[in-house]
Design an enzyme around this catalytic site. Sequence first.
Site, PDB file in Angstrom:
ATOM      1  CG  ASP A 133     -57.549  63.683   1.140  1.00 53.51           C
ATOM      2  OD1 ASP A 133     -56.506  64.094  -0.182  1.00 53.51           O
ATOM      3  OD2 ASP A 133     -58.147  64.231   1.720  1.00 53.51           O
ATOM      4  CD  GLU A 153     -58.148  62.519  -3.293  1.00 60.53           C
ATOM      5  OE1 GLU A 153     -56.653  63.297  -2.994  1.00 60.53           O
ATOM      6  OE2 GLU A 153     -58.990  63.499  -3.405  1.00 60.53           O
TER       7      GLU A 153
END
Length: 245
Positions: A52, A124
């Site tokens: 992320d 992610e």
Amino acid sequence: MSIPGQAAADALVRRIGVSIDPDLLVLALTHRSFAYEAGGLPTNERLEFLGDSVLGIVVTDHLYHAHPDLPEGELAKMRAACVSQKSLAIVAREIELGPCILLGKGETATGGSDKDSILCDAFEAILGAVYLTHGIEVSRDVVLRLVGPSLAAAARSGAALDWKTSLQERCAELGLAAPVYDVDGEGPDHARVFTARAVVDGTVRGQGTGSAKKHAEQEAAAAAYASLATFESSLKADAITSDVS
């Protein structure tokens, strides 16, 4: 360590376009539901956290240099559009990530391999694995290649709304206090669900749920933004009534 469906995982790596350390790949594909049923294996959540951040810095850096005339608020909205759960789930489907994710029996039975939240988190995590395998420059290339269509779409459309930012801006325009968020989590660690409430001037204006706090808050902000439209209409109606009387 090998993955059930190793051929599919190998094909996934080819679609991503770079090699990934095999152990990191397994970890990136290990959803908490599978880890829980397997007796407490490590999950992909730490890699998701890392990925992320990698995604955020690459997208932010690209937008900053690609749009030198845009103010911070517009850049923030464009970034939010590109890294939203929905946008990343679309990318995950394009690279056929879903069938490769290791899920528990419950998630498998309920179609977990095609849930936006699970696809987004796994994507992610994959980016986190790419970063640990190759570093930031290769990760940048992967992000821009896979997320590039979302970046282009955001530039064309002016970006989808980052609801938290938009809600805060709308509150300021209406002379209201900045929104605050009250978030609760329920359920076991492998299947936790968060509920967020967006509170404006002491009143709950919107509520949302999600597998992560940030997604629940975005849903709550979107609902609150719609609620403020009704609130604004009532203010205008009151003003008209006062003028008439």
